[in-house]
Design an enzyme around this catalytic site. Structure first.
Site, PDB file in Angstrom:
ATOM      1  CB  CYS A  74       8.285 138.718   6.705  1.00  0.00           C
ATOM      2  SG  CYS A  74       7.391 140.350   6.769  1.00  0.00           S
ATOM      3  CB  CYS A  78       7.643 143.319   0.091  1.00  0.00           C
ATOM      4  SG  CYS A  78       6.823 143.854   1.425  1.00  0.00           S
ATOM      5  CB  CYS A  81      11.273 141.272   0.647  1.00  0.00           C
ATOM      6  SG  CYS A  81      12.105 141.237   2.378  1.00  0.00           S
ATOM      7  CB  CYS A 118      19.404 151.576  10.789  1.00  0.00           C
ATOM      8  SG  CYS A 118      17.646 151.467  10.275  1.00  0.00           S
ATOM      9  CB  CYS A 149      17.483 154.324  12.465  1.00  0.00           C
ATOM     10  SG  CYS A 149      16.457 154.222  11.291  1.00  0.00           S
ATOM     11  CB  CYS A 209      14.454 157.000   7.717  1.00  0.00           C
ATOM     12  SG  CYS A 209      15.320 156.371   6.593  1.00  0.00           S
ATOM     13  NE  ARG A 281      20.887 156.200   4.964  1.00  0.00           N
ATOM     14  CZ  ARG A 281      20.156 156.055   5.839  1.00  0.00           C
ATOM     15  NH1 ARG A 281      19.091 155.479   5.765  1.00  0.00           N
ATOM     16  NH2 ARG A 281      20.016 157.035   6.956  1.00  0.00           N
TER      17      ARG A 281
HETATM   18  N1  SAM Z   1       9.874 144.672   7.704  1.00  0.00           N
HETATM   19  C1  SAM Z   1       9.663 146.174   7.794  1.00  0.00           C
HETATM   20  C2  SAM Z   1       9.134 147.026   6.690  1.00  0.00           C
HETATM   21  O1  SAM Z   1       9.069 146.311   5.672  1.00  0.00           O
HETATM   22  O2  SAM Z   1       8.877 148.062   6.861  1.00  0.00           O
HETATM   23  C3  SAM Z   1      11.211 146.763   7.973  1.00  0.00           C
HETATM   24  C4  SAM Z   1      12.288 145.944   7.206  1.00  0.00           C
HETATM   25  S1  SAM Z   1      12.210 146.195   5.307  1.00  0.00           S
HETATM   26  C5  SAM Z   1      13.497 145.066   4.678  1.00  0.00           C
HETATM   27  C6  SAM Z   1      12.839 147.792   5.101  1.00  0.00           C
HETATM   28  C7  SAM Z   1      12.868 148.266   3.418  1.00  0.00           C
HETATM   29  O3  SAM Z   1      14.118 147.738   2.892  1.00  0.00           O
HETATM   30  C8  SAM Z   1      11.679 147.879   2.562  1.00  0.00           C
HETATM   31  O4  SAM Z   1      10.729 148.907   2.856  1.00  0.00           O
HETATM   32  C9  SAM Z   1      12.379 148.149   1.286  1.00  0.00           C
HETATM   33  O5  SAM Z   1      12.420 149.661   0.947  1.00  0.00           O
HETATM   34  C10 SAM Z   1      13.898 147.927   1.401  1.00  0.00           C
HETATM   35  N2  SAM Z   1      14.571 146.811   0.875  1.00  0.00           N
HETATM   36  C11 SAM Z   1      14.013 145.404   1.382  1.00  0.00           C
HETATM   37  N3  SAM Z   1      14.673 144.498   0.201  1.00  0.00           N
HETATM   38  C12 SAM Z   1      15.028 145.262  -0.828  1.00  0.00           C
HETATM   39  C13 SAM Z   1      15.744 144.930  -1.746  1.00  0.00           C
HETATM   40  N4  SAM Z   1      15.828 143.635  -2.216  1.00  0.00           N
HETATM   41  N5  SAM Z   1      16.486 145.809  -2.479  1.00  0.00           N
HETATM   42  C14 SAM Z   1      16.429 147.044  -2.321  1.00  0.00           C
HETATM   43  N6  SAM Z   1      15.693 147.539  -1.316  1.00  0.00           N
HETATM   44  C15 SAM Z   1      15.027 146.651  -0.310  1.00  0.00           C
HETATM   45 FE1  SF4 Z   2       8.564 141.710   5.310  1.00  0.00          FE
HETATM   46 FE2  SF4 Z   2      10.413 142.080   3.775  1.00  0.00          FE
HETATM   47 FE3  SF4 Z   2       7.892 143.230   3.181  1.00  0.00          FE
HETATM   48 FE4  SF4 Z   2       9.506 144.160   5.364  1.00  0.00          FE
HETATM   49  S1  SF4 Z   2       9.976 144.440   3.091  1.00  0.00           S
HETATM   50  S2  SF4 Z   2       7.263 143.835   5.417  1.00  0.00           S
HETATM   51  S3  SF4 Z   2      10.510 142.277   5.817  1.00  0.00           S
HETATM   52  S4  SF4 Z   2       8.379 140.952   3.236  1.00  0.00           S
END
Ligand code: SAM
Ligand code: SF4
Ligand code: DTB
Length: 341
Positions: A74, A78, A81, A118, A149, A209, A281
């Site tokens: 990606c 973030c 992530c 989901c 979802c 959500c 949740r």
């Molecule tokens: N890429 C898309 C996005 O960010 O909108 C969808 C997938 S993203 C992984 C969905 C959500 O998962 C993130 O916004 C975050 O809130 C949660 N998430 C991701 N990595 C995480 C982690 N290491 N611990 C807790 N929550 C996490």
């Molecule tokens: Fe990409 Fe992870 Fe951020 Fe979703 S949470 S936009 S997968 S870096």
């Protein structure tokens, strides 16, 4: 009837007296949310439990199973992530899964007792041909009788409309943290971008959500501020995932200290009080908590979990363990029937 923060705690067994504030409101202030979080734990959980019972069967929990349909690579940054291409994690980019493989996973989830499936993708936002493929998956998963979802990143209004037409029930797009702290966590998209996507989802007629993550280094005021932003969305998100950070090696937050589980339960309780009719949740992080702490989260108003041994890239409790936990607590899956033993 509604509860005011200034009301004395009602005596056990009695409902609080009526007052001018409706239960469901969109005029929360940070001061009110901070006051709620600062209540003695028992008083906060009691308030949450009263509201929980007013809107839900307190012994029912909604079960959602997650599948990462597109792993890694990606472009976003973030800091929490595993799937950001900017960090040196063990999760490498893969292609979007085939529809048939996704549907097979959805069947397995249904057989294990999940109600909602989901689908997550490590995208900033889907491209048109990618959305075509996801729409096909959504239609087939929906045809299995599961709620659908997806969480695919930012959406435009036409993209949201296409997902709705394909049969998507919920779209997950988290605010993650407070607007004030957000810039510390993500720089490649703004808080406004997230709110715009949520508006597109709502306008397309899908259920929202939306929640956040605790343990990103945010302060108490940030947690209150996130809750206020969520609770002042009108209507409230139907589903509110509260995630504990799963610290991922190679990301900037790999060494973040785990959050106090009691603070986590307080946030669940405050979410229940501020969004009484929403499903709250207990999302990522259950693997690190024992049965007693999870029981406290359910007592505080959590009524949904991710069900199945994997979240997106990290492990979750085994379905069998969750069925055992439900049996110990007398909990039932929400909706039609119980999970097979
Ligand atoms: N890429 C898309 C996005 O960010 O909108 C969808 C997938 S993203 C992984 C969905 C959500 O998962 C993130 O916004 C975050 O809130 C949660 N998430 C991701 N990595 C995480 C982690 N290491 N611990 C807790 N929550 C996490
Ligand atoms: Fe990409 Fe992870 Fe951020 Fe979703 S949470 S936009 S997968 S870096
Ligand atoms: C949400 O609020 N939590 C889920 C889901 N929405 C997509 C994701 C949790 C991810 C936990 C870390 C991982 O498995 O990579």
């Amino acid at each position: 009837m509604a509860i005011r923060l200034t009301d004395p705690a009602p005596a056990a067994g009695n409902l609080p007296s009526p007052d001018a504030h409706p239960d469901i409101r969109h005029d929360w202030t940070r001061a009110a949310a901070e006051a709620l979080l600062a209540l003695p734990f028992n008083d906060l959980v009691f308030r949450a439990q009263i509201l929980h019972r007013r809107y839900f069967d307190a012994n029912e929990v909604q079960l959602s199973t997650l599948l990462n349909i597109k792993d890694g690579g990606c472009p976003e940054d973030c800091k929490y992530c595993a799937q950001s291409a900017r960090y040196d994690t063990e999760f490498k980019a893969k292609k979007l899964m085939d529809t048939a493989a996704v549907v097979a996973k959805a069947r397995e989830a249904r057989a294990a007792g999940a109600q909602r499936f989901c689908m997550g993708a490590a995208w900033r936002s889907p491209r048109d041909h990618e959305l075509d493929a996801v729409c096909a998956m959504v239609a087939e998963v929906k045809a299995l009788g599961l709620e659908t979802c997806a969480t695919l990143g930012m959406l435009s209004a036409p993209q949201a409309a296409r997902l709705k037409d394909a049969g998507l029930d919920y779209y997950n797009h988290n605010l993650d943290t407070s607007e004030e702290y957000y810039g510390e966590v993500i720089t490649t998209r703004t808080y406004r971008d997230r709110l715009d996507t949520l508006a597109c989802v709502r306008d397309a007629g899908m259920k929202v959500c939306c929640g956040g993550i605790l343990g990103l280094g945010e302060g108490e005021a940030d947690r209150a501020s996130l809750l206020v932003t969520l609770a002042n969305l009108d209507p409230h998100p139907e589903s509110v995932p509260v995630n504990m950070l799963v610290a991922i090696e190679g990301t900037p937050y790999a060494d973040n200290a785990p959050i106090d589980p009691i603070d986590f339960v307080r946030i669940i309780a405050a979410a229940r009080v501020m969004m009484p009719a929403s499903v709250v949740r207990f999302a990522a992080g259950r693997l690190t908590l024992d049965a007693a702490t999870q029981a406290l989260a359910f007592l505080a108003g959590a009524n949904s979990i991710f069900y199945g041994e994997k979240l997106l890239t990290t492990p979750n409790p085994e379905a069998r363990e969750d069925r055992e936990l439900f049996a110990r607590l007398g909990l039932r899956p929400m909706g039609d029937g119980s999970a097979p033993a």
